[in-house]
Each structure stands twice: as structure tokens, then as C-alpha cells.
Design an enzyme around this catalytic site. Structure first.
Site, PDB file in Angstrom:
ATOM      1  N   TYR A 107      24.028   3.368  12.380  1.00 35.34           N
ATOM      2  CA  TYR A 107      24.064   3.619  13.060  1.00 35.34           C
ATOM      3  C   TYR A 107      24.077   2.239  13.903  1.00 35.34           C
ATOM      4  O   TYR A 107      24.764   2.018  15.559  1.00 35.34           O
ATOM      5  CB  TYR A 107      23.350   4.747  14.164  1.00 35.34           C
ATOM      6  CG  TYR A 107      23.064   6.333  13.752  1.00 35.34           C
ATOM      7  CD1 TYR A 107      23.575   6.211  12.818  1.00 35.34           C
ATOM      8  CD2 TYR A 107      22.038   6.796  14.104  1.00 35.34           C
ATOM      9  CE1 TYR A 107      23.698   7.945  11.643  1.00 35.34           C
ATOM     10  CE2 TYR A 107      21.744   8.030  13.382  1.00 35.34           C
ATOM     11  CZ  TYR A 107      22.925   8.517  11.700  1.00 35.34           C
ATOM     12  OH  TYR A 107      22.461   9.860  11.857  1.00 35.34           O
ATOM     13  N   LYS A 139      17.159   5.995   7.883  1.00 34.55           N
ATOM     14  CA  LYS A 139      17.963   6.541   6.825  1.00 34.55           C
ATOM     15  C   LYS A 139      18.330   4.382   5.964  1.00 34.55           C
ATOM     16  O   LYS A 139      19.035   3.814   7.634  1.00 34.55           O
ATOM     17  CB  LYS A 139      18.670   7.238   7.164  1.00 34.55           C
ATOM     18  CG  LYS A 139      18.398   8.126   8.061  1.00 34.55           C
ATOM     19  CD  LYS A 139      20.078   8.953   8.409  1.00 34.55           C
ATOM     20  CE  LYS A 139      19.516  10.099   9.318  1.00 34.55           C
ATOM     21  NZ  LYS A 139      19.554   9.846  10.485  1.00 34.55           N
ATOM     22  N   HIS A 184      20.153   8.215   3.169  1.00 34.16           N
ATOM     23  CA  HIS A 184      21.466   8.749   4.084  1.00 34.16           C
ATOM     24  C   HIS A 184      22.641   9.837   3.132  1.00 34.16           C
ATOM     25  O   HIS A 184      22.916  10.629   3.977  1.00 34.16           O
ATOM     26  CB  HIS A 184      21.692   7.965   4.863  1.00 34.16           C
ATOM     27  CG  HIS A 184      22.779   8.522   6.519  1.00 34.16           C
ATOM     28  ND1 HIS A 184      22.838   7.245   7.153  1.00 34.16           N
ATOM     29  CD2 HIS A 184      23.289   9.354   6.540  1.00 34.16           C
ATOM     30  CE1 HIS A 184      23.154   7.761   8.612  1.00 34.16           C
ATOM     31  NE2 HIS A 184      23.544   8.524   7.990  1.00 34.16           N
ATOM     32  N   ASP A 225      15.727  10.047  15.799  1.00 37.23           N
ATOM     33  CA  ASP A 225      15.934   9.715  14.408  1.00 37.23           C
ATOM     34  C   ASP A 225      17.363   9.032  14.453  1.00 37.23           C
ATOM     35  O   ASP A 225      18.303   8.951  15.208  1.00 37.23           O
ATOM     36  CB  ASP A 225      17.295  11.610  13.748  1.00 37.23           C
ATOM     37  CG  ASP A 225      17.785  11.301  13.149  1.00 37.23           C
ATOM     38  OD1 ASP A 225      17.388  11.023  11.729  1.00 37.23           O
ATOM     39  OD2 ASP A 225      18.990  11.301  13.552  1.00 37.23           O
TER      40      ASP A 225
END
Length: 292
Positions: free
Chosen positions: A48, A73, A106, A43
């Protein structure tokens, strides 16, 4: 490994590796270690900043593409119909994949929900075109889900939310069950409470959890992950340490009693560790997502 079947018939491993706050350098090593140790779900997210390293590690593993379930996401800065279609291109480009197994929004962006709805319509288009196998959302509360379902053609397959013994969001989970939306638990062992002040101490030191762990001969973290899976939640524990990555996946033989589950359920404080989804705005949380 045990898996859950999503509402469109796609199977997702019950446990995966999360890479939130993993640096790019750490991410490649963590994903490589996880795949060696039997993980088959990774994931990640545009926000990120490590999708590229996730893709590199998956390719380096030599595993067939179909063996690894890849989730990413869309960040709020890329909401809107055309913007979200481009967000897929960016994510797929960084990951080095033509198809994602699960692609989700997200946050709900309640301050501009029309953009959220437009972003979700783009996900529906990606699903119809076969570019993603399943779509969903993250950090959506009941009111967000209700507004989405009023407009959506496809019910989200998942809602990824903060769930751990100290913050369980029972109303959101119940709404998900009622509508066939799988709860994905981020911070499943309460890691967010270790570095954010949420008004309580570490779940790892909780006497109820440690007593169960002592009785079954496992660690508190393993007990919490087994609790989630027993209650039907998919979990994405995050670690960059090979030993901890291995510990986290070694949970499928843990047998918790109904009393154990109820005792952990009773630990809910109602105190959120992460940001309040109602307060997410572009002004406060917007950031540019680089091109692939």
C-alpha cells in the site's frame, strides 16, 4: 467494541480501518480520525505504500501501544525465508514498532508455492520469537490453504479475502471455520465493485439491502457491516472521510434478523471484483518494496 478471539487466544477488534489505495497524505488523517472515533485496529500492507503514515498517526494519537491492533502484509516480491524476515524489518521500521499484532502473506503466489511456504515458515519464526502476536494469510483459496496446512506448524489465525454481499466465497469461509481460521473481509461493502467492472451494480443501491436499511433506520453500508459481524467475520472498511469513518464503526447496535441475514446471503453472484488469486504471478504483480 466487540472483538473476535483468534485461534491462538489473541483478541482482534471486530472492525478496523483499511487503508488500501489511501495516499500517504490521506492515510495519516484517516488513521487519526479513526482512532479518535474509537477504532482500535488498523490494517495496512507493504504494497500500500503507507505503513509509515499509519505509524505516525498511531504515535500522534497518544494511545498506549497495547490499545491499537496493528496489521500488515508481506508482498509477494519479498517471499522466501530470509526475504520475508527482512520484510518484517521493513514493515516494523516504517511503522516504528518493535512488534506487530498480526503479520500476513498478501497473496498465495501459486506459480511459486515453495516461496510461499518459505515465507510462511518465516512468519512462524517471527511468531516464535515474539516479534508478531499472530500470523495469517490473505487471498488464499481452499487449495492454497490445504497445501499450506500440509506443511505448516502453525494454523493461520486469519485469511483476509474479498467478501461482500455480491461475492461471498462460501467454500473458503467454510474451510476457514472448519480449521479455526478467522475470515477477514476486505471490500466488505463491495467497494471493489464500484471501480472495477464485475458485472453488477453497487451494493449500496441493492433493493434487498436498502429495504433492510430503511427498516432499521441505518445506511446500506452499516447494514452490510452488521451482516458480516453477525456472521462472525472481521471487517476492515476503507474510507478517508471522517464522517464515513464514523458511520462505519457505528454498527454494533444494529440487530438483523435471521431472515435479514439469509436475504443478504442470497445476493451472492459468484463474481469476483478483485484479481483472481490463481492468476497472481511475480511477472504480473511483482514490485520492489522500499527499505524502511
Amino acid at each position: 467494541m466487540k472483538s473476535f478471539t483468534l485461534n491462538n487466544g489473541v483478541d482482534i477488534p471486530a472492525l478496523g480501518l483499511g487503508v488500501f489505495q489511501s495516499s500517504p497524505e490521506e492515510t495519516a488523517q484517516a488513521v487519526s480520525s479513526a482512532l479518535i472515533q474509537g477504532y482500535r485496529h488498523i490494517d495496512t500492507a507493504a504494497a500500500y505504500g503507507n505503513e509509515r503514515e499509519v505509524g505516525e498517526a498511531i504515535r500522534a494519537s497518544g494511545l498506549p501501544r497495547d490499545d491499537v491492533f496493528v496489521e500488515s502484509k508481506v508482498w509477494i516480491s519479498d517471499y522466501g525465508y530470509d526475504e520475508t524476515l527482512h520484510a518484517f524489518d521493513k514493515a516494523a521500521g516504517k511503522l516504528g514498532l518493535e512488534q506487530l499484532d498480526l503479520f500476513i502473506l498478501h497473496q498465495a503466489l501459486p506459480s511459486d508455492f515453495e516461496r510461499t511456504l518459505a515465507a510462511y515458515r518465516a512468519l512462524e519464526g517471527l511468531l516464535a520469537d515474539g516479534l508478531v502476536r499472530a500470523i495469517g494469510v490473505s487471498n488464499f483459496m481452499v487449495d492454497h490453504l490445504t497445501r499450506l496446512l500440509d506443511q505448516a506448524d502453525v494454523v493461520p489465525a486469519v485469511n483476509q479475502i474479498e467478501v461482500h454481499p455480491y461475492f461471498q466465497q462460501p467454500e473458503v469461509q467454510a474451510f476457514g471455520r472448519e480449521h479455526g481460521i478467522l475470515t477477514q473481509a476486505w471490500s466488505p461493502i463491495g467497494g471493489i465493485t464500484f471501480y472495477r467492472e464485475a458485472g453488477h451494480t453497487s451494493t449500496l443501491d441493492d433493493p434487498t439491502i436498502t429495504a433492510i436499511a430503511d427498516r432499521v433506520g441505518r445506511t446500506p453500508a452499516q447494514v452490510m457491516l452488521a451482516w458480516h459481524i453477525a456472521e462472525g467475520r472481521q471487517v476492515i472498511p476503507k474510507s478517508v472521510k471522517p464522517a464515513r469513518i464514523g458511520e462505519n464503526i457505528d454498527v454494533f447496535d444494529i440487530e438483523l434478523t435471521a431472515e435479514d441475514l439469509a436475504a443478504i446471503d442470497a445476493l451472492d453472484t459468484g463474481k469476483r471484483g478483485g484479481p483472481d488469486p490463481a492468476e497472481v504471478t511475480l511477472e504480473a504483480f511483482g514490485r520492489e518494496i522500499p527499505e524502511a
